[in-house]
Design an enzyme around this catalytic site. Structure first.
Site, PDB file in Angstrom:
ATOM      1  N   LYS A 178       0.852  -1.175   0.000  1.00 45.99           N
ATOM      2  CA  LYS A 178       0.000   0.000   0.000  1.00 45.99           C
ATOM      3  C   LYS A 178       0.895   1.235   0.000  1.00 45.99           C
ATOM      4  O   LYS A 178       2.034   1.212   0.459  1.00 45.99           O
ATOM      5  CB  LYS A 178      -0.950   0.022   1.191  1.00 45.99           C
ATOM      6  CG  LYS A 178      -0.319   0.165   2.570  1.00 45.99           C
ATOM      7  CD  LYS A 178       0.101   1.549   3.025  1.00 45.99           C
ATOM      8  CE  LYS A 178      -1.019   2.545   2.900  1.00 45.99           C
ATOM      9  NZ  LYS A 178      -0.529   3.914   3.318  1.00 45.99           N
ATOM     10  N   THR A 189       7.870   5.272   1.382  1.00 47.53           N
ATOM     11  CA  THR A 189       6.750   5.363   2.314  1.00 47.53           C
ATOM     12  C   THR A 189       5.621   4.443   1.922  1.00 47.53           C
ATOM     13  O   THR A 189       4.849   4.766   1.055  1.00 47.53           O
ATOM     14  CB  THR A 189       6.212   6.776   2.312  1.00 47.53           C
ATOM     15  OG1 THR A 189       7.289   7.615   2.546  1.00 47.53           O
ATOM     16  CG2 THR A 189       5.183   6.972   3.379  1.00 47.53           C
ATOM     17  N   ASN A 400      -4.531  15.970  -0.158  1.00 49.92           N
ATOM     18  CA  ASN A 400      -3.784  16.219   1.082  1.00 49.92           C
ATOM     19  C   ASN A 400      -4.338  17.383   1.866  1.00 49.92           C
ATOM     20  O   ASN A 400      -4.180  17.430   3.100  1.00 49.92           O
ATOM     21  CB  ASN A 400      -2.312  16.407   0.747  1.00 49.92           C
ATOM     22  CG  ASN A 400      -1.651  15.079   0.434  1.00 49.92           C
ATOM     23  OD1 ASN A 400      -1.335  14.317   1.331  1.00 49.92           O
ATOM     24  ND2 ASN A 400      -1.479  14.787  -0.843  1.00 49.92           N
TER      25      ASN A 400
END
Length: 405
Positions: A178, A189, A400
């Site tokens: 993921k 990340t 975001n």
């Protein structure tokens, strides 16, 4: 937005490796957000973790328990349990203890993982309440639901699989990952969980994973941010019944290494293709570098340039932005007169000057594509390195800006 079809692959089961998934309501209702992975005693486990100094409580605990014969992973999404102090560490231990009790294994053999919002306390009561359902769902066929259960802002689950045969024995390597935003190397990340039915001595398994990560998850970037929760775990169940891998010179080691590298690269590229707001998949290839460090420095300077990334989003062949990024890379040995740059096969700079053959139409044709290779020859050595990145879109900003809403 995502690049490519993202179809779920034919992910083969790995004998002895079980996955169970449920909806625990950790952050949102009606979505899979809690996964348990379990295997039999005798397996070996390797792991690679984020280098962020503020690494999350579950990362601290998983690293500490890696050499204590792990038997289970517990993964939650919706909450990173990072920046949460002693309360967060206690929550990580509670989640591991809850799974251990259900599976009748030592608490120290359970490794917790979390992903989601940083700085909020983990609702451990919801996690613990969801564990029985996740444990009851354990199955060797549970890859797809687990792939969904570890997602955050991802738009689709990500899986990869390879099979190979050595001495009449068929081996399997399957995995899920993921990641969509806050993607940058230093363990890139993301979360990734890979399993194989080969038997592998632990130190060799760790080397296999380290090498695979350096070719894959440490070669991707979406936005240049390194998370607090990155982990890549590899479990070797040894359930084929064949002899264990105990030498780098063996045919099985070589074949397993290739299969693992292929799975890791496919999972890493799937993260980039599903990058937040991404509309383009970009390969940055640096050739004729003097060192690996020089090649990666130039590659990431290009990949992290907002001006380059926004030009890619606009399909604007403003190649001067690429030229400027190369020129400001912190590589002392760069000689501008040796540098040649291409967009796919269209040469835009030759020996430090605008290529005489270049036309705006040719550059535009490449920039209109969903997948583009930016290729740079430094004319300094024999090293070639590749990384993968995305464009930067309005949608990335929206995702975001609204992440916690």
């Amino acid at each position: 937005m995502a690049v490519g079809s993202g179809d779920w692959p034919d992910l083969k089961t790995v004998k002895g490796f079980r996955l169970g998934t449920t909806e625990a309501g950790i952050r949102k209702v009606n979505r899979r957000d809690l996964v348990v992975m379990n295997w039999d005693e005798g397996a070996t486990v390797a792991g690679v973790f984020t280098q962020n100094k503020f690494c999350a409580a579950p990362v601290h605990l998983a690293k500490a328990r890696l050499n204590q014969n792990p038997r289970c992973f517990v993964i939650n999404t919706g909450n990173a349990n990072a920046g949460t102090g002693q309360q967060g560490m206690q929550a990580a231990k509670q989640s591991a203890a809850g799974a251990a009790e259900l599976l009748n294994i030592p608490a120290e053999s359970v490794l917790p993982f979390s992903t989601g919002v940083i700085g909020e306390q983990l609702p451990v009561d919801r996690l613990l309440a969801g564990l029985p359902a996740a444990a009851a769902d354990l199955s060797e066929d549970g890859w797809y639901k687990a792939g969904e259960g570890i997602l955050t802002t991802d738009t689709r689950p990500k899986g990869a699989c390879r099979q190979f045969e050595v001495d009449g024995v068929v081996y399997t390597v399957s995995g899920i990952s993921k990641g969509s935003g806050m993607i940058r190397p230093n363990m890139a990340t993301m979360l990734a969980f890979i399993a194989t039915d080969a038997a592998v001595e632990q130190s060799l398994l760790q080397k296999l994973l380290n090498d695979a990560v350096n070719l894959s998850f440490n070669r991707i970037s979406v936005d240049g941010d390194t998370s607090t929760n990155d982990c890549c775990m590899l479990v070797a169940t040894g359930q084929t019944g064949a002899e264990a891998v105990n030498s780098e010179a063996s045919d099985l080691y070589v074949s397993l290494r290739q299969a693992l590298n292929d799975v890791a690269i496919e999972l890493a590229q799937a993260i980039v293709r599903d990058g937040e707001g991404a509309s383009k998949f970009i390969t940055v290839s640096i050739e004729q570098a003097d060192t690996v460090a020089d090649a990666l420095e130039v590659a990431y300077t290009i990949a992290h340039s907002p001006l380059v990334k926004t030009a890619l989003f606009a399909s604007d062949p403003n190649w001067g932005r690429i030229l400027a990024a190369v020129g400001r890379a912190e590589v002392d040995s760069l000689v501008m007169e040796r540098i040649t740059i291409w967009l796919d096969d269209v040469c835009i700079v030759e020996n430090g000057e605008p290529a005489a053959s270049y036309t705006e139409a040719a550059g535009q044709a490449v920039m209109d594509q969903d997948e583009i290779t930016i290729r740079v020859s430094l004319g300094a050595g024999e090293i070639t390195e590749q990384i993968w990145t995305t464009d930067l879109s309005h949608e990335y900003v929206r995702i975001n800006a609204e992440y916690r809403s």
